[in-house]
Design an enzyme around this catalytic site. Structure first.
Site, PDB file in Angstrom:
ATOM      1  N   CYS A 152       0.656  -0.839   0.237  1.00  0.00           N
ATOM      2  CA  CYS A 152       0.001  -0.105   0.193  1.00  0.00           C
ATOM      3  C   CYS A 152       0.568   1.423   0.148  1.00  0.00           C
ATOM      4  O   CYS A 152       0.350   2.438   0.506  1.00  0.00           O
ATOM      5  CB  CYS A 152      -0.666   0.097   1.620  1.00  0.00           C
ATOM      6  SG  CYS A 152      -2.429  -1.179   0.932  1.00  0.00           S
ATOM      7  N   ARG A 196      -5.618   8.149  -0.679  1.00  0.00           N
ATOM      8  CA  ARG A 196      -6.402   6.922  -0.364  1.00  0.00           C
ATOM      9  C   ARG A 196      -6.239   6.850   0.932  1.00  0.00           C
ATOM     10  O   ARG A 196      -6.610   5.902   2.020  1.00  0.00           O
ATOM     11  CB  ARG A 196      -5.570   5.967  -1.459  1.00  0.00           C
ATOM     12  CG  ARG A 196      -6.445   4.238  -1.190  1.00  0.00           C
ATOM     13  CD  ARG A 196      -5.860   3.649  -2.580  1.00  0.00           C
ATOM     14  NE  ARG A 196      -4.842   3.009  -1.414  1.00  0.00           N
ATOM     15  CZ  ARG A 196      -4.065   2.214  -0.910  1.00  0.00           C
ATOM     16  NH1 ARG A 196      -4.617   1.665  -0.667  1.00  0.00           N
ATOM     17  NH2 ARG A 196      -3.201   1.856  -1.165  1.00  0.00           N
TER      18      ARG A 196
END
Length: 115
Positions: free
Chosen positions: A16, A62
Site C-alpha cells: 500500500c 487513499r
C-alpha cells in the site's frame, strides 16, 4: 509506517506504499499517449513526469480515506471491501486526472510544435 488514530494503530504495508500505483499509472499513461497522441518523446516524458506526483497525491488521499473510514466506521469496515474500493476509486480518479492534464497541455504544446 505506523499511523496512530484514536485507539487504532494503522500499519501501512509495502503493498500500500504507492509504488504499485506509480508504476501502474505511469504504464497506463504512456500507453494512452502512444495510442491517442503518437506524440514526441518529450511530450511523453512530460506526461510521465506529471504522472508521478499525481500518483503520490492520489495515494495520500487513499490513505486519508482509509484513516477516516477506520476512525468513523471501525477497523473491520476499513479492512474489508471499502479498502479495495477506495484504492480502485482513487486510481481511477488519478487516471482521469492524467487524461485531463493531457487534454489541457496537448493543445498548448502542439501550437508550439513541442508535442
Amino acid at each position: 509506517v505506523v499511523i496512530y488514530v484514536a485507539q487504532y494503530q494503522l500499519l501501512v504495508e509495502d503493498a500500500c506504499s504507492g509504488l504499485n500505483s506509480i508504476i501502474g499509472l505511469l504504464a497506463i499513461s504512456l500507453f494512452y499517449i502512444y495510442v491517442m497522441r503518437r506524440s514526441s518523446w518529450r511530450y511523453s516524458a512530460l506526461l510521465a513526469a506529471l504522472a508521478v506526483p499525481v500518483a503520490i497525491i492520489a495515494n495520500v488521499l487513499r490513505i486519508i480515506i482509509l484513516i477516516l473510514l477506520t476512525y468513523y466506521a471501525g477497523d473491520n469496515v476499513a479492512q474489508g471491501f471499502l479498502h479495495f474500493a477506495a484504492g480502485i476509486f482513487i486510481f481511477i480518479t488519478a487516471l482521469l486526472l492524467i487524461f485531463l492534464l493531457d487534454a489541457l497541455i496537448f493543445p498548448l504544446l502542439s501550437r508550439r510544435r513541442i508535442a
